[in-house]
Design a protein around this motif. Structure first.
Motif, PDB file in Angstrom:
ATOM      1  N   THR A   1       0.836  -1.208   0.000  1.00  0.00           N
ATOM      2  CA  THR A   1       0.000   0.000   0.000  1.00  0.00           C
ATOM      3  C   THR A   1       0.871   1.259   0.000  1.00  0.00           C
ATOM      4  OG1 THR A   1      -0.156  -0.042   2.422  1.00  0.00           O
ATOM      5  CG2 THR A   1      -1.887  -1.172   1.185  1.00  0.00           C
ATOM      6  N   ILE A   2       2.035   1.191   0.654  1.00  0.00           N
ATOM      7  CA  ILE A   2       2.964   2.325   0.630  1.00  0.00           C
ATOM      8  C   ILE A   2       3.579   2.438  -0.764  1.00  0.00           C
ATOM      9  CG2 ILE A   2       4.979   3.367   1.710  1.00  0.00           C
ATOM     10  CD1 ILE A   2       4.412   1.731   4.210  1.00  0.00           C
ATOM     11  N   ASP A   3       3.918   1.278  -1.355  1.00  0.00           N
ATOM     12  CA  ASP A   3       4.384   1.281  -2.744  1.00  0.00           C
ATOM     13  C   ASP A   3       3.372   1.985  -3.636  1.00  0.00           C
ATOM     14  OD1 ASP A   3       6.662  -0.074  -2.126  1.00  0.00           O
ATOM     15  OD2 ASP A   3       6.031  -2.005  -2.924  1.00  0.00           O
ATOM     16  N   ALA A   4       2.089   1.694  -3.400  1.00  0.00           N
ATOM     17  CA  ALA A   4       1.026   2.271  -4.223  1.00  0.00           C
ATOM     18  C   ALA A   4       0.981   3.790  -4.064  1.00  0.00           C
ATOM     19  CB  ALA A   4      -0.317   1.649  -3.843  1.00  0.00           C
TER      20      ALA A   4
ATOM     21  N   TYR B   1      -1.313  -8.211  -4.489  1.00  0.00           N
ATOM     22  CA  TYR B   1      -1.310  -7.623  -5.823  1.00  0.00           C
ATOM     23  C   TYR B   1      -2.534  -6.738  -6.029  1.00  0.00           C
ATOM     24  CZ  TYR B   1      -0.991  -7.799 -10.942  1.00  0.00           C
ATOM     25  OH  TYR B   1      -0.890  -7.487 -12.267  1.00  0.00           O
ATOM     26  N   GLN B   2      -3.709  -7.253  -5.667  1.00  0.00           N
ATOM     27  CA  GLN B   2      -4.947  -6.495  -5.843  1.00  0.00           C
ATOM     28  C   GLN B   2      -4.989  -5.286  -4.911  1.00  0.00           C
ATOM     29  OE1 GLN B   2      -7.799  -9.582  -5.153  1.00  0.00           O
ATOM     30  NE2 GLN B   2      -7.603 -10.455  -7.225  1.00  0.00           N
ATOM     31  N   ARG B   3      -4.478  -5.482  -3.674  1.00  0.00           N
ATOM     32  CA  ARG B   3      -4.475  -4.390  -2.714  1.00  0.00           C
ATOM     33  C   ARG B   3      -3.590  -3.235  -3.221  1.00  0.00           C
ATOM     34  NH1 ARG B   3      -4.110  -7.684   1.620  1.00  0.00           N
ATOM     35  NH2 ARG B   3      -1.854  -7.499   1.752  1.00  0.00           N
ATOM     36  N   MET B   4      -2.498  -3.594  -3.850  1.00  0.00           N
ATOM     37  CA  MET B   4      -1.593  -2.577  -4.380  1.00  0.00           C
ATOM     38  C   MET B   4      -2.302  -1.719  -5.420  1.00  0.00           C
ATOM     39  SD  MET B   4       0.625  -1.552  -6.930  1.00  0.00           S
ATOM     40  CE  MET B   4       2.064  -0.528  -6.938  1.00  0.00           C
ATOM     41  N   PHE B   5      -2.981  -2.367  -6.373  1.00  0.00           N
ATOM     42  CA  PHE B   5      -3.621  -1.605  -7.451  1.00  0.00           C
ATOM     43  C   PHE B   5      -4.876  -0.873  -6.977  1.00  0.00           C
ATOM     44  CE2 PHE B   5      -0.821  -4.205  -9.998  1.00  0.00           C
ATOM     45  CZ  PHE B   5      -0.400  -3.287 -10.954  1.00  0.00           C
ATOM     46  N   GLU B   6      -5.527  -1.399  -5.941  1.00  0.00           N
ATOM     47  CA  GLU B   6      -6.667  -0.665  -5.370  1.00  0.00           C
ATOM     48  C   GLU B   6      -6.200   0.642  -4.731  1.00  0.00           C
ATOM     49  OE1 GLU B   6      -8.430  -3.395  -2.685  1.00  0.00           O
ATOM     50  OE2 GLU B   6      -9.295  -4.669  -4.255  1.00  0.00           O
TER      51      GLU B   6
END
Length: 903
Positions: free
Chosen positions: A540-543, A631-636
């Motif tokens: 999530t921080i990456d996002a 993976y999905q959490r990142m793109f969300e």
């Protein structure tokens, strides 16, 4: 040979040396320096010239003549070693040693060094011939006990001896070298090392009555000898001398008493404190080597801990007093020492050392100050970052209650201070460099140091990721907002045409955004998919960080497209975005897998509206659920739409870079490298096939749509471009998904071939045909390189045969004397006739194999006949290689591929 003849030879040599070294001819023949050098080299042609060389050494007063004689003797001894008897070799050795003893102090340094090299070469080659050769160390001891000048000579001999026995000699096998080297290590090296340390102790205690100048030379030679001994290749690992970092020193057990002795380390630290560079930096280099001694040399852990305690105590004292660190050489070596400390000692050992917390604070303060003064320490910062990243990487393996109390919390505090200082300083460097008006080098221009620093950042930043991310976001958001505001005011006006104050503001904003993009790209690239890290929530921080970077890329691309290329950003910022895309691709693109679904977004590339399709995540490993959630959490959290929209943003940026940056080779090269890497991935290549942007690239791979293809300096990039597109087109289902056949893809190339074939020989030789020919052969080479099976190779062969292959020998004949054209043709032929993966496999009844070989032989013969008929060009050697030997090499490679193709 009579004395009169020898004197005549001496006079000739002295005259030639005067011409060679001073450019003044003392004779009437007006020789050039090249002619003089060629005549002097005849002294090295035969062992018969040894008496002349000895006579020159004995009787000539010219230092240059003595140098030539000494160099000639060294070459003759090396080349004709087997022509000498053992007594002859010993006689020459003793003669040179006696010459050095009698006349050494009065000779020029370059003559002394040459004579010493000769003695050491004889010693090495004759090491097993006679015990006399192995007694050189004892003979040199007599030099050390004589006058101060002789002592200096003796140290120089020992330095050269260690070098000679450590480095392989041309013409001798590695086995012979190691046999001699190991024997020297066992018989003499420890004694040589002790002689170096003894000399240092005598200098320290003033036991040598020498002048200040002599003391400086003695100290320099003794320290150099100490460093050389510790750097010796003890176990035959042949370390890479181009690498500055030190590996583990595999010193023999017999050295234990000296290396473990506290006085040895104290001596080097004291020498460092009391001397100036280069002696002080040499002393620090010796400390680095002592720090790198193998663990097993110490008999017990207690002994090793005591050694580490003394080492850290010395470092603490230097950090407290900042002794000698104002000198650049000392500072650099000290940074190397800090970086090396953790490489050779475990964190569990460091935390148990006395004063560890104090050492940590001092090291942190030193690192922060170094980073803030980056203009004086650019080449040293990565050693300091390496220290902290290694400390952080070892934290999971050390119990919190081991060693100094609260050591983990102390490390967290200091690491955060280091990272914050790094971010602040690098952002501040942009304005500093701009205001210096060329007086300071931009750290962004030093690719080597930049890469070293970025490689260390992921581990450091992810240690306190939330705090670091907050620092980055607090910098990124206002900068991005200001950049958008400035770009909005500029509109379609180019930055170059903006008022000076606006241009400066844009330069500062773009420079700071460049640093942030590099840092974010480095951190995102450090994401770990290991099971121990997947539950951390770091995605999530990456996002959050990636969203800012992708928004920046989107804004730059939008302005680039709307201004038709006039509103280009700083090239360094474009390169930073490509670095980020490359890291993002590596971490977050491996799980994408396409399905046929026409929903998605549209994006503008070069004025053409393209659409994207949706994607689903493939289950690629045995337990995909956790990875899928991450993976999905990142793109969300990314908030840029589904991953397919992000993919299309990246590919659109690729297309626009190729369209609007045709004259920047770095951007074109990095862009094509990114596209090639994406096409090489299993899932990412499937993704690319579904994007309209890629369809546009495959259908319009011509100069009209992508001007970079028309720039002569981008010729090699044409090959990469067509390799990538061909790989995508010929992948399973590629033609259907791109809605393009291979014949249609080749059509622009075929059309150009037809135009060239219609030209007469004189027209084909005209300058207007040069660039199309080079481009066609580069393109075809790229396509041929992507063919890996019989079906795909057959497609290309059938497209070229029989209509277009006859052009190839025609070009080889007409353009034989133009390297750029003929090299492009030969490289294509080398790839085209190479039977890799058994791709050139025609039916038994097919004559295609014979026809291919006939075309290949026609090209080889046409070029070969012309090459042999023309005289060898004179002039620069590099030019000679390019104009003649490079083509010959490629021709032989083509012939080798054709004869070994089995078709």
């Amino acid at each position: 040979m009579d004395a009169h003849h020898l004197a005549k030879v001496q006079a000739q040599v002295e005259s030639l040396c005067e011409t060679l070294y001073n450019g003044a001819s003392t004779s009437s023949d007006g020789l050039s320096r090249q002619d003089a050098q060629a005549r002097l080299l005849t002294l090295q042609s035969s062992a018969d010239f040894i008496p002349q060389c000895q006579y020159i050494l004995d009787h000539s007063q010219s230092h240059y003549a003595r140098l030539v004689a000494s160099n000639s003797l060294t070459e003759l001894i090396t080349t004709h070693w087997n022509n000498f008897t053992v007594p002859d070799r010993i006689d020459i050795r003793n003669y040179i040693l006696g010459y050095l003893a009698n006349q050494g102090p009065t000779l020029q340094d370059f003559v002394v060094i040459s004579l010493i090299k000769l003695v050491c070469r004889i010693t090495k080659l004759g090491w097993f011939d006679d015990p006399t050769h192995r007694e050189l160390t004892d003979d040199v001891t007599k030099f050390l006990q004589a006058t101060v000048d002789h002592c200096i000579l003796g140290l120089k001999i020992l330095n050269q001896l260690v070098d000679e026995l450590n480095v392989p000699t041309t013409g001798r096998t590695l086995t012979q070298h190691r046999k001699t080297s190991v024997s020297f290590r066992d018989v003499c090296l420890f004694k040589v090392f002790q002689l170096g340390l003894t000399t240092l102790k005598q200098l320290q205690t003033r036991q040598i009555a020498a002048s200040q100048t002599q003391e400086v030379v003695l100290g320099d030679q003794a320290l150099a000898l100490t460093v050389r001994c510790l750097n010796f290749d003890f176990i035959g690992t042949n370390p890479d001398e181009s690498v500055e970092d030190v590996g583990t020193i595999q010193a023999p057990t017999a050295w234990r008493t000296v290396l473990q002795d506290p006085s040895t380390l104290e001596l080097l630290f004291e020498f460092y404190s009391k001397c100036d560079p280069p002696r002080s930096s040499r002393a620090m280099e010796a400390v680095i080597l002592l720090c790198s001694i193998r663990r097993s040399l110490f008999p017990t852990d207690k002994d090793r801990a005591a050694f580490l305690g003394r080492l850290m105590g010395g470092i603490r004292e230097l950090l407290t007093n900042r002794t000698g660190l104002q000198h650049q050489d000392n500072y650099h070596q000290f940074c190397r020492l800090l970086g090396r400390l953790k490489a050779n000692y475990q964190l569990s050992e460091l935390v148990k050392a006395e004063g560890y917390i104090k050492w940590l604070e001092l090291a942190s303060d030193f690192t922060v100050q170094s980073i803030r003064n980056w203009q004086y320490s650019t080449n040293s910062i990565h050693y300091l970052l390496a220290l902290w990243s290694r400390l952080v990487a070892a934290v999971p393996y050390v119990r919190p209650d081991a060693g100094a109390q609260g050591h983990t919390q102390a490390l967290e505090t200091q690491v955060l201070a280091v990272v914050e200082a790094y971010i602040e300083s690098m952002l501040g460097s942009v304005e500093t460099v701009l205001r210096s008006d060329g007086g300071l080098d931009d750290p962004l221009d030093d690719d080597g140091s930049l890469k070293e620093q970025l490689d260390r950042l992921p581990v450091l930043c992810r240690f306190q990721y939330s705090s670091v991310a907050n620092i980055l976001l607090a910098k990124f958001d206002p900068l991005l907002s200001s950049y958008r505001e400035v770009m909005g005011h500029l509109g379609s006006t180019s930055t170059d045409n903006a008022p000076q104050d606006i241009a400066n503001r844009v330069a500062i904003l773009e420079g700071q955004l460049t640093w942030l993009t590099y840092i974010v790209g480095s951190i995102v690239g450090g994401h770990s998919w290991s099971n121990s890290h997947m539950g951390d929530g770091n995605e999530t921080i990456d996002a959050s960080l990636s969203r800012r970077t992708l928004q920046l890329a989107q804004g730059i691309d939008y302005r680039l497209t709307n201004t038709n290329g006039r509103g280009r950003a700083n090239p360094k910022l474009e390169l930073a975005l490509l670095y980020y895309f490359q890291n993002f691709r590596r971490v977050y693109m491996f799980m994408w897998d396409p399905v046929n679904d026409n929903s998605g977004a549209t994006v503008n590339i070069g004025g053409n509206v393209v659409s994207v399709v949706s994607m689903v995540t493939a289950k690629l490993d045995s337990d995909p659920s956790t990875k899928q959630k991450v993976y999905q959490r990142m793109f969300e959290h990314l908030g840029m739409g589904e991953h397919t929209a992000v993919a299309n943003l990246i590919v659109t940026k690729v297309g626009n870079n190729l369209k609007y940056w045709p004259d920047d080779q770095d951007i074109v090269a990095k862009t094509l490298e990114l596209l090639l890497d994406m096409a090489g991935g299993y899932s990412s290549s499937k993704l690319l096939l579904t994007l309209e942007t890629v369809r546009f690239l495959a259908r319009h791979h011509t100069e009209d749509h992508f001007p970079f293809l028309s720039v002569p300096s981008n010729a090699r990039h044409r090959t990469t471009f067509h390799t990538t597109l061909s790989r995508l087109l010929l992948s399973p289902g590629g033609e259907d998904k791109l809605e393009l056949t291979f014949d249609e893809f080749l059509q622009p190339i075929i059309n150009t071939l037809k135009q060239l074939e219609a030209l007469s020989p004189s027209e084909l030789r005209m300058e207007a045909a040069r660039r199309p020919l080079i481009g066609i052969f580069r393109d075809l080479r790229g396509i041929a390189a992507s063919l890996h099976n019989r079906r795909t190779y057959g497609l290309l062969f059938e497209s070229l045969h029989p209509a277009h292959l006859p052009l190839l020998p025609k070009v080889a004949d007409i353009w034989h004397d133009q390297p750029d054209v003929i090299i492009s043709l030969l490289r294509f032929m080398q790839e085209f006739c190479l039977n890799k993966a058994n791709r050139v496999n025609f039916d038994q009844s097919s004559p295609n194999g014979i026809l291919l070989f006939r075309t290949t032989s026609d090209v080889v013969c046409a070029y070969g006949r012309r090459l042999l008929a023309n005289p060898i060009p004179t002039g620069d050697k590099n030019d000679l290689y390019k104009r003649r030997y490079k083509g010959m090499t490629l021709t032989l490679n083509v012939l080798n591929s054709a004869l070994g193709g089995n078709y």
